[in-house]
Design a protein around this motif. Structure first.
Motif, mmCIF file in Angstrom:
data_model
loop_
_atom_site.group_PDB
_atom_site.id
_atom_site.type_symbol
_atom_site.label_atom_id
_atom_site.label_comp_id
_atom_site.label_asym_id
_atom_site.label_seq_id
_atom_site.Cartn_x
_atom_site.Cartn_y
_atom_site.Cartn_z
ATOM 1 N N LYS A 52 0.295 7.647 6.057
ATOM 2 C CA LYS A 52 -0.290 6.774 5.049
ATOM 3 C C LYS A 52 -1.312 7.523 4.202
ATOM 4 O O LYS A 52 -1.426 7.299 3.011
ATOM 5 C CB LYS A 52 -0.961 5.564 5.701
ATOM 6 N N ALA A 104 -6.001 0.035 -1.122
ATOM 7 C CA ALA A 104 -4.867 -0.886 -1.079
ATOM 8 C C ALA A 104 -4.963 -1.944 -2.164
ATOM 9 O O ALA A 104 -3.964 -2.293 -2.804
ATOM 10 C CB ALA A 104 -4.782 -1.562 0.293
ATOM 11 N N SER A 163 2.070 5.161 0.388
ATOM 12 C CA SER A 163 1.705 6.270 1.275
ATOM 13 C C SER A 163 1.326 7.475 0.426
ATOM 14 O O SER A 163 2.035 7.832 -0.512
ATOM 15 C CB SER A 163 2.873 6.623 2.191
ATOM 16 N N THR A 171 0.412 -2.981 6.247
ATOM 17 C CA THR A 171 0.872 -1.787 5.544
ATOM 18 C C THR A 171 -0.231 -0.754 5.403
ATOM 19 O O THR A 171 0.047 0.381 5.000
ATOM 20 C CB THR A 171 1.428 -2.133 4.145
ATOM 21 N N TRP A 172 -1.490 -1.135 5.709
ATOM 22 C CA TRP A 172 -2.582 -0.167 5.630
ATOM 23 C C TRP A 172 -3.523 -0.225 6.829
ATOM 24 O O TRP A 172 -4.478 0.548 6.905
ATOM 25 C CB TRP A 172 -3.386 -0.348 4.335
ATOM 26 N N ARG A 184 -4.328 7.053 3.876
ATOM 27 C CA ARG A 184 -5.506 6.181 3.830
ATOM 28 C C ARG A 184 -5.181 4.951 4.664
ATOM 29 O O ARG A 184 -4.249 4.214 4.355
ATOM 30 C CB ARG A 184 -5.830 5.769 2.395
ATOM 31 N N ALA A 185 -5.954 4.754 5.731
ATOM 32 C CA ALA A 185 -5.590 3.703 6.671
ATOM 33 C C ALA A 185 -6.817 3.213 7.431
ATOM 34 O O ALA A 185 -7.884 3.819 7.392
ATOM 35 C CB ALA A 185 -4.527 4.213 7.654
ATOM 36 N N MET A 242 0.838 -1.197 0.000
ATOM 37 C CA MET A 242 0.000 0.000 0.000
ATOM 38 C C MET A 242 0.879 1.255 0.000
ATOM 39 O O MET A 242 1.661 1.482 0.912
ATOM 40 C CB MET A 242 -0.889 -0.020 1.249
ATOM 41 N N VAL A 301 -9.649 1.894 1.318
ATOM 42 C CA VAL A 301 -8.438 2.715 1.434
ATOM 43 C C VAL A 301 -7.603 2.705 0.158
ATOM 44 O O VAL A 301 -6.597 3.414 0.067
ATOM 45 C CB VAL A 301 -7.567 2.277 2.632
#
Length: 728
Positions: free
Chosen positions: A45, A180, A19, A217-218, A47-48, A17, A178
């Motif tokens: 990020k 991802a 940033s 990662t997200w 979006r998380a 994902m 998000v």
């Protein structure tokens, strides 16, 4: 071939994902240190998701995140949670206000999900989903509206308690929210679809670590601050006391002496109906004998009405109430105006913070573990200072329902611990600002035997290193797009999101096969048309995978030479896959959805040019009757079980292996289209079937395999045949 372009392609497949956020100068000083670390990470990020257990302060974290976004932010919440969120913002000096008519009155606008349609979502720079488990349904109307409306919003945050560990669709929808990865791509890459159960997706054994590393990662997932290496001080849950109360039904099944547990929903409904008064009376006795706040959870309207009548100071929130009435009564319970609240878990079981209450009763249970869990966690959460008492009223024949809930709770606890354990290292790296990429299989081994060479690596890399026109014949079974995925390595062609992604990767190989093949010589590939599914593809039908492969070869200069259909038993396929089109009951329901079984094909392509080493035969080694059998466009006599033994090649956590190419199919192809001493190539050698037969038939073999366990098995199989001599 441009190897730099291929390297770029593999790098894109391995991306995690990305940033899209920024480093904040500071965050709200009221946050705990671990909360501040999470908020900073989520802002970096851009979006998380925050998957945190109840009471860990997701509300203040999402508000602290929202106040840093450069532009207007909308926060979507369940009904009545909007007011609680606004009070939290006021408490910590954050500019936020509730609106339900589409107007934006502050930097942060708070509204409930049902009013989202009133707002121009394009004006917002940020969006927060509170209790984002609303994304649970894969094809739900609200889920689709949220994801579509959020697609143009730069900054996104989703917050919910740890999602159900076995609800992978919920995780997939969060990943899609998000940005991802689309849900279907996630399923194709990391999961196996159990065809016998059309809605079941199971995480591949070999992909577990990389799946949770990718999620990390997200998303941040934690049950306590210690999961991120912080102190747990102040975050100890009080005791939870579960009290069961059984009401006698007097219902005795035929052949039984006593009332026994039943699984039938009709029997359970009958028991609930016949014990309604007794169950309500039991709850009313407990609640009326106390002066503390109580929540009474019901499942049926009749239960709610009787409870409201039996408990003088109770208010009921039912589905037929107006939104304003629901909101008023739930907030009235929050501020102490109402001592007792009667409602259903699906109405008020999400989002509300009711730590002031430590007593609750279920006048009946549904089979939904999630509804039970969320209802209990309205009171039993971090911040609750007293022990929580849960009373469950059930009948003497409903023990199966409670047992199911208990078993699901134990499974959820176990899986949640595994999820956090697998994610912990990556989460901590992410929170500290480091990056993480999916693991890759270490490759590069080359094993050489008597007449054979096996490469452990990427077939595109290896074939591109072979000499021009050095191969007399190639035969193999390519990955069937994303139908089977053998590893989580981005170099695995079966590890792809969809059909287009597979061919984008596969087309790097085809020109290299053309280059290394002698003019006038052939390559044969084994394939089948691929069934589609409603869940994965949006429709039920077949994909012309064979035709797409042919066109990929033709685009690289190959000529379609021949193709043979290999018969397969449709009854065996029906028993294995439970495919709708093969079920006999479908004939009686609507035979327009019935179809034939799906055969295999051996498709052969020819490289243009004169063959300088003709493959010649005599009447003795190739009599007319044998030629007639080989020349048939349909091979009816192939034994599907005539394959190399492959179970020893499986890793401990391997998924099912598509059956290796049948020995007789390979033997016929080699005898028909290659000379003794020719180099036979298989870029997808698997456990070495093509090499095994090549050596038996006096050919040389070059194979490539990416998966370590298959590579090892292939080498063992090739060693076992090398000293046996030539069969013909």
């Amino acid at each position: 071939m441009n190897m730099d372009a291929y390297s770029d392609h593999i790098a894109r497949k391995a991306e995690t994902m990305p940033s899209v956020g920024f480093e904040p100068e500071s965050v709200n000083p009221n946050l705990f240190d671990w909360q501040a670390s999470i908020v900073r990470w989520a802002l970096r990020k851009g979006r998380a998701c925050l998957f945190e257990d109840c009471g860990l302060g997701k509300t203040i974290q999402q508000l602290a995140w929202a106040e840093q976004i450069p532009g207007e932010v909308i926060v979507l919440t369940p009904l009545a949670v909007a007011e609680q969120t606004a009070l939290e913002a006021q408490r910590f000096g954050i500019d936020a206000a509730v609106s339900r008519d589409g107007t934006v009155a502050s930097h942060i606008t708070i509204t409930n999900y049902e009013q989202m349609h009133r707002f121009d979502m394009a004006r917002f720079e940020g969006i927060v989903l509170d209790e984002s488990s609303i994304l649970k349904a894969q094809t739900g109307k609200i889920r689709t509206q949220i994801i579509e409306a959020s697609a143009s919003i730069p900054y996104r945050l989703a917050c919910t308690a740890t999602p159900a560990p076995n609800d992978h669709i919920e995780l997939g929808n969060h990943a899609e929210f998000v940005g991802a990865m689309p849900t279907q791509e996630m399923l194709a890459r990391f999961f196996v679809h159990d065809a016998a159960k059309t809605q079941d997706w199971r995480l591949k054994g070999h992909a577990r670590d990389d799946f949770w590393a990718w999620v990390a990662t997200w998303a941040v997932m934690l049950r306590t601050p210690a999961d991120l290496g912080f102190s747990d001080e102040g975050f100890d849950l009080p005791s939870l006391e579960i009290n069961e109360h059984h009401i006698s039904t007097g219902i005795v099944q035929e052949g039984e002496l006593f009332a026994m547990p039943v699984n039938s929903l009709s029997d359970q409904r009958k028991a609930r109906k016949e014990t309604l008064s007794d169950r309500v009376a039991k709850v009313a006795e407990m609640v009326n004998g106390s002066d503390e706040p109580w929540i009474v959870w019901c499942e049926l309207n009749a239960e709610g009405d009787m409870l409201e009548a039996a408990i003088p100071d109770a208010v009921q929130v039912s589905g037929s109430d107006s939104d304003e009435s629901k909101r008023s009564r739930m907030l009235g319970f929050s501020d102490g105006t109402h001592r007792v609240l009667v409602t259903k878990p699906k109405i008020a079981g999400f989002g509300m913070n009711w730590q002031h209450c430590r007593n609750m009763a279920f006048v009946g249970l549904s089979h939904s573990w999630e509804q039970y869990y969320q209802a209990v966690r309205r009171c039993w959460r971090f911040g609750q200072s007293r022990d929580v008492n849960v009373h469950i009223i059930s009948t003497d024949i409903e023990s199966a329902v409670l047992k199911s809930i208990v078993n699901k709770q134990a499974a959820a606890d176990e899986m949640a611990a595994e999820m956090v354990s697998r994610m912990k290292g990556t989460m901590m790296e992410e929170i500290q600002g480091e990056t993480h990429t999916l693991s890759k299989i270490e490759t590069g081994d080359v094993v050489v035997g008597d007449g054979w060479t096996m490469y452990h690596g990427d077939c595109v890399d290896v074939v591109s290193s072979l000499e021009d026109e050095s191969v007399g014949y190639s035969v193999f079974s390519p990955p069937f797009a994303s139908l089977y995925t053998y590893s989580d390595d981005p170099r695995d062609m079966g590890n792809c999101s969809d059909n287009d992604a597979f061919f984008e990767h596969f087309k790097y190989l085809v020109p290299e096969l053309y280059r290394v093949t002698q003019p006038g010589r052939l390559v044969s590939f084994h394939c089948m048309d691929l069934p589609t599914s409603k869940v994965r593809d949006g429709f039920i039908g077949l994909r012309d995978f064979r035709g797409e492969l042919i066109r990929a070869f033709e685009d690289a200069g190959w000529i379609l030479h021949s193709q043979v259909c290999i018969w397969k038993d449709p009854v065996t396929a029906m028993q294995r896959t439970k495919a709708l089109g093969l079920l006999h009951k479908q004939i009686k329901k609507d035979s327009c959805m019935s179809r034939q079984g799906i055969p295999d094909y051996l498709v052969t392509m020819r490289k243009p040019g004169d063959n300088e080493s003709p493959v010649e035969h005599t009447n003795e080694d190739f009599p007319v009757e044998l030629w007639q059998r080989y020349a048939s466009p349909v091979w009816m006599d192939i034994n599907p079980s005539d394959t190399l033994q492959f179970r020893s090649a499986r890793d401990h956590e391997d998924e099912r292996h598509i059956c290796p190419l049948q020995i007789e199919v390979i033997r016929r192809a080699l005898k028909l289209w290659s000379n003794p001493g020719d180099v036979v190539l298989s870029p997808f050698a698997g456990i070495g079937s093509e090499g095994f037969v090549s050596l038996e038939c006096g050919r040389k073999f070059t194979g490539v395999e990416l998966k370590p366990s298959y590579f090892k098995a292939a080498c063992e199989n090739l060693r076992s045949v090398a000293d046996q001599g030539v069969l013909f």
